[in-house]
Design an enzyme around this catalytic site. Structure first.
Site, PDB file in Angstrom:
ATOM      1  N   GLY A  46     -57.213 -15.952 -30.521  1.00  0.00           N
ATOM      2  CA  GLY A  46     -58.656 -16.541 -30.404  1.00  0.00           C
ATOM      3  C   GLY A  46     -58.588 -17.930 -29.923  1.00  0.00           C
ATOM      4  O   GLY A  46     -57.495 -18.793 -30.164  1.00  0.00           O
ATOM      5  N   GLN A  51     -61.586 -26.276 -28.154  1.00  0.00           N
ATOM      6  CA  GLN A  51     -60.338 -26.632 -28.198  1.00  0.00           C
ATOM      7  C   GLN A  51     -59.659 -26.813 -26.799  1.00  0.00           C
ATOM      8  O   GLN A  51     -58.821 -27.277 -26.797  1.00  0.00           O
ATOM      9  CB  GLN A  51     -59.538 -25.194 -28.749  1.00  0.00           C
ATOM     10  CG  GLN A  51     -59.976 -24.930 -30.317  1.00  0.00           C
ATOM     11  CD  GLN A  51     -59.194 -23.669 -30.769  1.00  0.00           C
ATOM     12  OE1 GLN A  51     -59.720 -22.653 -30.548  1.00  0.00           O
ATOM     13  NE2 GLN A  51     -58.021 -24.048 -31.245  1.00  0.00           N
ATOM     14  N   CYS A  90     -53.984 -21.772 -36.386  1.00  0.00           N
ATOM     15  CA  CYS A  90     -54.912 -22.187 -35.485  1.00  0.00           C
ATOM     16  C   CYS A  90     -54.202 -22.718 -34.333  1.00  0.00           C
ATOM     17  O   CYS A  90     -53.161 -23.887 -34.680  1.00  0.00           O
ATOM     18  CB  CYS A  90     -56.154 -23.493 -35.879  1.00  0.00           C
ATOM     19  SG  CYS A  90     -57.083 -23.985 -34.752  1.00  0.00           S
ATOM     20  N   LEU A  91     -54.244 -22.468 -33.198  1.00  0.00           N
ATOM     21  CA  LEU A  91     -53.491 -23.324 -31.961  1.00  0.00           C
ATOM     22  C   LEU A  91     -53.693 -24.591 -32.032  1.00  0.00           C
ATOM     23  O   LEU A  91     -52.931 -25.519 -31.360  1.00  0.00           O
ATOM     24  CB  LEU A  91     -54.202 -22.535 -30.537  1.00  0.00           C
ATOM     25  CG  LEU A  91     -53.783 -21.133 -30.495  1.00  0.00           C
ATOM     26  CD1 LEU A  91     -54.233 -20.788 -29.252  1.00  0.00           C
ATOM     27  CD2 LEU A  91     -52.140 -21.155 -30.654  1.00  0.00           C
ATOM     28  N   HIS A 132     -63.419 -17.525 -37.789  1.00  0.00           N
ATOM     29  CA  HIS A 132     -62.287 -18.851 -37.506  1.00  0.00           C
ATOM     30  C   HIS A 132     -63.160 -19.297 -36.341  1.00  0.00           C
ATOM     31  O   HIS A 132     -63.183 -20.560 -36.147  1.00  0.00           O
ATOM     32  CB  HIS A 132     -60.938 -18.398 -37.574  1.00  0.00           C
ATOM     33  CG  HIS A 132     -60.031 -19.573 -37.067  1.00  0.00           C
ATOM     34  ND1 HIS A 132     -59.220 -19.859 -37.595  1.00  0.00           N
ATOM     35  CD2 HIS A 132     -60.138 -20.238 -35.825  1.00  0.00           C
ATOM     36  CE1 HIS A 132     -58.394 -21.014 -37.330  1.00  0.00           C
ATOM     37  NE2 HIS A 132     -58.827 -20.950 -36.100  1.00  0.00           N
ATOM     38  N   GLU A 133     -63.222 -18.611 -35.077  1.00  0.00           N
ATOM     39  CA  GLU A 133     -63.461 -18.991 -33.984  1.00  0.00           C
ATOM     40  C   GLU A 133     -64.854 -19.665 -33.923  1.00  0.00           C
ATOM     41  O   GLU A 133     -65.420 -20.636 -33.376  1.00  0.00           O
ATOM     42  CB  GLU A 133     -63.361 -17.994 -32.852  1.00  0.00           C
ATOM     43  CG  GLU A 133     -61.834 -17.543 -32.654  1.00  0.00           C
ATOM     44  CD  GLU A 133     -60.821 -18.769 -32.596  1.00  0.00           C
ATOM     45  OE1 GLU A 133     -61.160 -19.745 -31.959  1.00  0.00           O
ATOM     46  OE2 GLU A 133     -59.945 -18.496 -32.961  1.00  0.00           O
ATOM     47  N   HIS A 136     -65.069 -22.943 -35.309  1.00  0.00           N
ATOM     48  CA  HIS A 136     -64.829 -23.932 -34.338  1.00  0.00           C
ATOM     49  C   HIS A 136     -66.060 -24.502 -33.589  1.00  0.00           C
ATOM     50  O   HIS A 136     -66.266 -25.634 -33.315  1.00  0.00           O
ATOM     51  CB  HIS A 136     -63.885 -23.313 -33.509  1.00  0.00           C
ATOM     52  CG  HIS A 136     -62.514 -23.593 -33.629  1.00  0.00           C
ATOM     53  ND1 HIS A 136     -62.017 -24.751 -33.876  1.00  0.00           N
ATOM     54  CD2 HIS A 136     -61.439 -22.647 -33.744  1.00  0.00           C
ATOM     55  CE1 HIS A 136     -60.564 -24.667 -34.046  1.00  0.00           C
ATOM     56  NE2 HIS A 136     -60.236 -23.119 -34.014  1.00  0.00           N
TER      57      HIS A 136
HETATM   58 NI    NI Z   1     -58.454 -22.335 -34.336  1.00  0.00          NI
END
Ligand code: NI
Length: 156
Positions: A46, A51, A90-91, A132-133, A136
């Site tokens: 995701g 991001q 998380c990236l 989660h997304e 963000h």
């Molecule tokens: Ni994330």
């Protein structure tokens, strides 16, 4: 294929609230394609626009299990059910994983890449990824919700 650089923890943009997407133009389609390319390249499931430095309410998800590319624009969680504690990462916070409590089942209302409204219900990893997304988009990182950080290699 165009990769965009992923912002990491410490970047102040990650703590900002993103604004709604208003224009469904070619620029948006390119951003969506770039986000998928960037997410697959980083081996994530995701990615939110913030991001890659775009403060708009857009996320892409592909959990693999579901076998589809999901685009959520201006998403809203309209129903949740249950609680599940599982590890996530998380990236934007590379190399770490921690246990977060999320709903087991989530229903989201969103627009697709053409601006058409749809409703999607997910369980398991998809439910977790959607929560989660969408966090963000409100400037919330999962690190603020972690109940316990995992040691490197734990639970993999
Ligand atoms: Ni994330």
């Amino acid at each position: 294929m165009a990769l965009r650089s992923i912002r990491t923890e410490g970047d102040p943009d990650l703590l900002k609230k993103s604004r709604p997407v208003e224009k469904f133009d070619r620029r948006l389609q390119m951003l969506i394609e770039d986000m998928f390319d960037t997410m697959y390249d980083a081996e994530g499931c995701g990615l939110a626009a913030v991001q890659v430095g775009v403060l708009r309410r857009l996320v892409v998800i592909d959990t693999g299990e579901e076998g589809e590319r999901l685009v959520l624009i201006n998403p809203e969680i309209i129903e949740t059910q249950g609680e599940v504690r599982e590890a996530e990462g998380c990236l934007s916070i590379p190399g770490k994983r921690g246990v977060v409590c999320r709903p087991g089942k989530v229903t989201v209302k969103a627009l697709d890449e053409n601006g058409k409204e749809f409703i999607r219900t997910g369980t398991g990893l998809l439910a977790r990824a959607m929560c989660h997304e969408i966090d963000h988009l409100d400037g919330i990182l999962y690190s603020s919700k972690v109940e316990r950080w995992l040691a490197p290699g734990e639970g993999e």
